[in-house]
Every structure is written in structure tokens, then in C-alpha cells.
Write an enzyme that holds these catalytic residues in place. Structure first.
Site: not given
Length: 238
Positions: A111, A211, A213
Site C-alpha cells: 500500500c 493489503h 496481510e
């Protein structure tokens, strides 16, 4: 050993309300699941020697998400919606990333990390996407991640890791505009917004606008790819 840059924000815990370095646990969980050891890198005073010494102890680097990059770094005045600048973090991450590129250390941008990479390479950013695309499809607000489809460029390193099409978790109101030196676009969404770039001439230099994660099932492959490249780097340096 994978270094992850951290936030530096006002934070509250118990009776304390102080400036603090922190990073959401999902980031280092993703590194751990991929077989890496997470090392947190808080913003601090930096020069080339400091950045080099930090990277001496690492096999890979992740530039994480967070507040907007200072527009002064790419020659623009701030948009009314642009975050107040975190110049210490900008300088810290720029120095680490530049040193990583110079030595061929594998890195992943997430990001803000993708945006910081582009700016560090001389590119610019779209400061407020709704002004360009007419919607808030990438930033629903209130901590809710939007889901968006991205098309990955066939034959790219990213495609080898995640395939040609992917549903991703988005939370951003800015994006890459003019591309920085040596960067190649390797994913876009259907409105043309850049969703991933790779840096040519390095062993592993991938940055994504979303994102990963936040999606342990699909995007784990990005972290696994970084950790594998980090292992190769460590063996070469031994």
C-alpha cells in the site's frame, strides 16, 4: 530475518498516551507463517551509514502501509484530504529502500510501501482517487477493507506468485500516477488504476497497492515469495 517498517503515531495503552512505534500483528503473523522472522524497524534519524548497518542484519525488507507520503517529495502541494506529513517515516523508509535496492536485498512494498517506492524512484501519486474515478471503491472508511478485482500481467514475477487474476483487500485513497524509474506495472484494476509494480534489475522487488496481510489464504504467496528470495539472498551472502 525480514525487517518491517512501523508506524509512529500517538497511541494509548493503560494510563499512557504517548507517541509510539507500532505495527498491526497481521503483518508479522504473515511473515512468520511464511517461515520468516519478523524484525520491527521504527522510524528514527537516518543516513546512508545507518541504513546500511540496519540492512546488514536483514535478509529481506517490507515497507508497510500507513499514512500518505509527503507530497513535497514529488513536487506537489497537499490535497485537502492528504494526511499531515510523517517526514521522519518518509525519510527512514526512503533510506532503507534505496539501500536495499543498491545491495539487491529482496523487498516487498504494501500500500503506502508501493507509493513510497514509486516516489523514491522519481514518480508521482494521485492524491485523491475519488477525484479521478468518481467513487470510493478503494476506501470504504471506518477500518473496513474493500474487495476489488485486479488483473495481473502474465509472465511477471507477481503472476508466478499469485496467478493472473486476484480479489484483493483495498484501503487507500491514493495511487501511483507517473511511474518511477525502472518500475514496471504488473497489475491494474478495471478502471486502470495501478495495483502493483516491480522494479527491474533486482532479485525480488515487488510492491502492491492492496493489503496482502489481510488475506492469509490468497496473499500468503507474496510473503512466501519474499521469504524464499530472502533465503537465497542469505545463502549468496554467506
Amino acid at each position: 530475518m525480514i525487517g518491517l517498517t512501523t508506524y509512529l503515531e500517538q497511541a494509548q495503552t493503560g494510563v499512557w498516551d504517548v507517541p509510539a512505534s507500532f505495527l498491526p500483528k497481521v503483518y508479522f503473523d504473515a511473515v512468520n507463517r511464511a517461515g520468516g522472522i519478523a524484525v520491527l524497524l521504527p522510524p528514527q534519524p537516518v543516513d546512508e551509514a545507518v541504513a546500511s548497518r540496519v540492512l546488514d542484519g536483514l535478509d529481506g525488507l517490507i515497507i508497510t502501509g500507513g499514512k500518505d507520503v509527503d507530497p513535497a517529495r514529488y513536487g506537489q502541494e497537499p490535497h485537502p484530504t492528504t494526511d499531515a506529513p510523517r517526514r521522519d517515516r518518509d525519510a527512514w523508509e526512503d533510506a532503507l529502500l534505496t539501500a536495499a535496492i543498491d545491495r539487491g536485498l529482496p523487498f516487498l512494498g504494501i500500500c503506502r510501501g508501493a507509493q513510497l517506492l514509486n516516489v523514491a524512484r522519481g514518480g508521482t501519486l494521485i492524491q485523491h482517487l475519488p477525484d479521478v474515478i468518481g467513487s470510493t471503491r478503494y476506501n470504504l472508511g471506518n477500518g473496513v477493507f474493500a474487495e476489488n478485482e485486479v488483473a495481473v500481467e502474465s509472465g511477471s514475477r507477481l503472476a508466478r506468485l499469485v496467478g493472473d487474476d486476484l480479489e484483493v483487500k483495498s484501503y487507500h485513497h491514493q495511487a501511483i500516477d507517473e511511474l518511477g524509474d525502472g518500475l514496471v506495472v504488473t497489475a491494474r484494476s478495471d478502471d486502470g488504476i495501478v495495483q502493483a509494480v516491480e522494479l527491474e534489475g533486482v532479485p525480488f522487488g515487488v510492491a502492491v497497492q492492496w493489503h496482502p496481510e489481510e488475506d492469509a489464504a490468497e496473499d500468503a504467496r507474496l510473503f512466501e515469495g519474499l521469504v524464499e528470495a530472502a533465503r537465497d539472498y542469505r545463502e549468496q551472502m554467506a
